[in-house]
Design an enzyme around this catalytic site. Sequence first.
Site, PDB file in Angstrom:
ATOM      1  CG  ASP A  14     -31.682  47.530  -4.767  1.00  0.00           C
ATOM      2  OD1 ASP A  14     -30.846  47.260  -3.900  1.00  0.00           O
ATOM      3  OD2 ASP A  14     -31.943  48.694  -5.134  1.00  0.00           O
ATOM      4  CG  ASP A 174     -31.041  51.612  -7.351  1.00  0.00           C
ATOM      5  OD1 ASP A 174     -30.616  50.560  -6.828  1.00  0.00           O
ATOM      6  OD2 ASP A 174     -30.808  52.734  -6.874  1.00  0.00           O
TER       7      ASP A 174
END
Length: 223
Positions: A14, A174
């Site tokens: 990500d 996250d």
Amino acid sequence: MSLQAANLAAAIVDLDGTMVDTVGDFEAAIGLAWADLGLHPVGRDFIVRTVGKGSEHLIAQCLAAVGAPAALQQPAWERYQHHYLAINGRHSAVYPGVVEGLQALRAAGLRLVCLTNKPGAFARPLLASKGLDGHFELVFGGDAFAHKKPHPLPLLKACEALGTPPSRTLMVGDSSNDAAAARAAGCPVVLVSYGYNHGEPVASAQPDAIVARLDAIAPLLAG
Ligand SMILES: O=C(O)COP(=O)(O)O
Ligand SMILES: [Mg+2]
């Protein structure tokens, strides 16, 4: 199954909140767009809690937060894109341990793909300006597929592009969006503790592991 036993072949990484702290860019671009339209400013805390489901979602939520009329949806999106492209990366920083972590994953034999909910036109220049683009075989933005994370489709498409089975493809993110997408796709998932998770502790997303830095992942794979 432990990460060690998963015999990983690749990792999907990500961008916002995982590799780069981009809240300053979001805040600056929204501030400039809002000023153009005469809207009340949006607080940084609200932006931090709202980032994660793509820029369209962020803009819609920020407009709602200041009670903007629906007619401003399109102009706000256009002003935002204009300003974001102009300031992209200027108010952002790569988190400590990211470069070392990506290098260690590659040294462990993993192939790397970047998959973000950020539009590809924002993600590619940001990765390049931060010197991170060379680590990735492929980069997929939030507009690459019909659905964004937390839908599993982008992860399944990334696995397909790599030719690796989801069970051997680690998601590194996250937020609960990354974890939910990974679970639904059948990918193991590691979350960093320092990003943007809608104000919730990352443990509530029940990842396979939580790390304080990206360079703490490779040692987990080695056991
Ligand atoms: O742009 C967002 O909303 C989040 O992007 P990310 O998927 O890289 O965290
Ligand atoms: Mg993120």
